[in-house]
Every structure is written in C-alpha cells, then in structure tokens.
Design an enzyme around this catalytic site. Structure first.
Site, PDB file in Angstrom:
ATOM      1  N   ARG A  20      21.945  19.355  -2.824  1.00  0.00           N
ATOM      2  CA  ARG A  20      20.004  19.705  -3.065  1.00  0.00           C
ATOM      3  C   ARG A  20      20.154  20.799  -4.460  1.00  0.00           C
ATOM      4  O   ARG A  20      21.102  22.205  -4.625  1.00  0.00           O
ATOM      5  CB  ARG A  20      20.488  20.105  -1.330  1.00  0.00           C
ATOM      6  CG  ARG A  20      20.379  19.244  -0.715  1.00  0.00           C
ATOM      7  CD  ARG A  20      18.770  18.961  -0.437  1.00  0.00           C
ATOM      8  NE  ARG A  20      18.704  18.055   0.771  1.00  0.00           N
ATOM      9  CZ  ARG A  20      19.498  16.376   0.789  1.00  0.00           C
ATOM     10  NH1 ARG A  20      19.670  16.150  -0.919  1.00  0.00           N
ATOM     11  NH2 ARG A  20      19.441  16.255   1.346  1.00  0.00           N
ATOM     12  N   GLU A  70      10.401  20.173  -5.968  1.00  0.00           N
ATOM     13  CA  GLU A  70      10.148  19.336  -5.861  1.00  0.00           C
ATOM     14  C   GLU A  70       9.107  18.360  -5.295  1.00  0.00           C
ATOM     15  O   GLU A  70       8.592  18.974  -4.401  1.00  0.00           O
ATOM     16  CB  GLU A  70      11.190  18.593  -5.241  1.00  0.00           C
ATOM     17  CG  GLU A  70      12.744  18.460  -5.984  1.00  0.00           C
ATOM     18  CD  GLU A  70      14.104  17.338  -5.291  1.00  0.00           C
ATOM     19  OE1 GLU A  70      13.670  16.884  -4.643  1.00  0.00           O
ATOM     20  OE2 GLU A  70      15.282  17.711  -5.978  1.00  0.00           O
ATOM     21  N   HIS A  85      15.598  12.778  -8.337  1.00  0.00           N
ATOM     22  CA  HIS A  85      15.309  12.901  -7.122  1.00  0.00           C
ATOM     23  C   HIS A  85      15.751  11.720  -6.290  1.00  0.00           C
ATOM     24  O   HIS A  85      15.358  11.158  -4.550  1.00  0.00           O
ATOM     25  CB  HIS A  85      14.439  13.700  -6.121  1.00  0.00           C
ATOM     26  CG  HIS A  85      15.814  14.060  -4.424  1.00  0.00           C
ATOM     27  ND1 HIS A  85      15.776  15.077  -4.030  1.00  0.00           N
ATOM     28  CD2 HIS A  85      16.948  13.192  -4.114  1.00  0.00           C
ATOM     29  CE1 HIS A  85      16.637  14.849  -2.641  1.00  0.00           C
ATOM     30  NE2 HIS A  85      17.395  13.761  -3.330  1.00  0.00           N
TER      31      HIS A  85
END
Length: 323
Positions: A241, A270, A289
């Site tokens: 993360r 993000e 991601h």
C-alpha cells in the site's frame, strides 16, 4: 429465494456454474448500462433487494461502480459480501465490510502480482531502461548486468503474495528472507524472521519488496532510517500500500544514492497527480496499481466466489472470512 448481485460479465463467463444454484439463488445482474436484470428471465429490476453480492474487477473498473456500492449500502439486509480484493483499505470496501454480516476476501491475485515483481526486477537487473535508451539512439553498447541467481531478496510481509514471489525467486536461484508476525517455515522462503528484524535484514538485501497491508503500525515503515540502511546498489519495490512509504524520504534517499532504484505499483495518493515528482524522477518506475490486473486474475476471483457460494448455500464455513 436469495438475491445475489453480480456483474453481468460474471454471468456471461460462468453461466454453467451459476445454473447449479438456480433453485436457491436468484442472480441479479448489473450491466454496464446501469440496468439491473434477472439472470433467468431478463426482467428489468428496479431497486432490487440484495442478500449477498460479489464485487470484482468488472465492477471496480467499470462505469457502474458507484451504483454497485450505492445499491449494497442501501440494502437493509446484506448478509454476505465476497470481494475479489485481498484488502479492505479502500473506503468503499470498508463501508461494505461494516454493512455486511459476513465479509470474505480473495488472495488469488498473487500469481499475477508475483509475475509483475519478476518483470520489474529483471528489467532493473538487466538494465532495461539503459538498453532501450541506447536502442532508441542506435547505440551499440554492451552493459554489465546482474542475475537473480545468487541475489538476496527481503520480502516484508510474507503472505500469499510474498509466498508466490519467493517461490519464483528461489526457483531462479535467489535467496529469500521473509518477514512476518508469525515466525514459522514457509514455502518459497529460505528463512522467516519477525518484523523486528527489519533494520538488520534491509542492510543485507539486494532487492527489498514491501507486501504488507496498511495499518497504523505499518504506515511509513519505509522511512528515512529504512532507506539509509539499504545498499547503494539495491532495488526497492512496493506492491503493498502507498502509505507504507514516506515518499519524501524515498526521493531524498534516491537523490543521496541509496537505494539504486525504486519501483512502485502503489502510491500514497491514487491516481498519482500528474505533477508529482515521483513521475519524473530518473530513479523511479511507476505502474498505476495494476499489477494484478489480468484476465486470469478475474477468472481466479470467479472461482473463489463460486467455491464460497457453494459453502454459503450448504451452511458451511466460508474461506477468507474476516472477523
């Protein structure tokens, strides 16, 4: 009859398997046009009441994610939610976890994510950016490279993803040290140590991979002291993360010469803003991601849902259920 909400694409892929539950489950399909339909009759459903649901990549990356969440959060009796994700860091998933009587996760993304790790590690070891730059200029310049064979890997957070990575690295001749809370022998690792060994082990590693969930105790685990302990010629990678990393400390460390390079599939914010310095730093590689985003990952998540659906109907314990 139990009403189960799934994306229309899941039904299209898994028609035969889902039909086995037709006597107990009515599948409510959400299509990309935002319309709910009965999977058997095709009837359009308005404000359907949902008992259980499966959320996956078809939903997360489709145009009706907001409607999906809104529907489930407004249902009065959500008994079980199956997620295709391993974690619950996302605010929407956190709300669903609180709303659902039972919440189960999925850990089959590890296959795709471990291949992403090998791809990025090999690109760095074999000096991919420099080879591509030379090729673009028509420059014939042999470069000294490194091998996975004989390299030392430190995987911080040795769960399903770490195990998949470690198994592949060891098969290629690398040495794998895994850090986690429960210290016991594990597949794919030469040695498992407690997280308290982090500072000592970081200093030994050629490649350091973070594969941890975000918790108050793991936030900024990779900070100034962490990067100062790394080898100058080491690679840092994060598929856990974004909040595991102090990004200011990372940029300062790269500028100071250690580690050699950083590869990030996750960032603190993000999407990462277009003007963020990580985008343009010459020693940083970023992917959005998407390390688990493959068709095979979708299929494996389907299989997790179908297996748990069979258990749910039979009144058996569900796999990967959160407390």
């Amino acid at each position: 009859m139990i009403n189960c909400l799934i994306h229309d694409h899941v039904c299209r892929r898994r028609t035969a398997e889902l039909s086995a539950f037709a006597d107990k489950i009515r599948f409510v399909l959400l299509a990309d046009d935002g319309v709910f339909r009965d999977s058997q009759t095709g009837e359009v459903l308005t404000d359907p009441e949902i008992d259980i649901a499966f959320g996956n990549g078809d939903v997360w990356f489709g145009p009706q994610a907001r409607l999906f969440f809104k529907t489930l959060l407004s249902t009065p009796k959500l008994d079980w939610f199956q997620s295709s994700a391993a974690g619950v860091d996302n605010p929407g998933l956190q709300k669903l976890r609180a709303a659902a009587n039972r919440y189960t996760t999925n850990h089959t993304q590890s296959e795709s994510m471990s291949e992403w790790v090998l791809w990025q590690a090999l690109d760095w070891l074999k000096r991919g950016p420099e080879h591509r730059a030379n090729a673009a200029e028509g420059v014939w310049k042999p470069l000294d490279q490194k091998d996975i064979h004989g390299s030392r890997w430190l995987i911080v957070g040795y769960g399903s993803i770490g195990t998949s990575v470690g198994t592949r690295v060891r098969a290629l001749g690398g040495h794998v040290t895994g850090l986690r809370r429960a210290v016991s022998p594990s597949e794919g690792a030469d040695v498992i140590l407690p997280l308290s060994s982090l500072e000592e082990e970081v200093a030994k590693a050629d490649i350091v991979l973070l594969s941890l969930p975000h918790t108050p105790s793991t936030e900024d685990i990779a900070g100034e002291d962490f990067f100062a302990s790394m080898k100058p010629d080491a690679l840092f990678m994060n598929i856990g993360r974004g909040k595991l990393v102090d990004e200011g400390a990372l940029i300062a460390a790269l500028d100071a010469g250690r580690p050699s390079h950083a590869v990030l599939d996750v960032t603190r914010e993000e999407p990462l803003p277009a003007d963020h310095p990580l985008w343009t730093h010459p020693k940083v590689t970023i992917t959005p991601h998407d390390s688990p985003q493959t068709h095979a990952t979708l299929l494996r998540a389907d299989e997790t849902f179908l297996a748990n659906l069979a258990r749910y109907v039979a009144g058996e314990p569900l796999e990967h259920e959160l407390d």
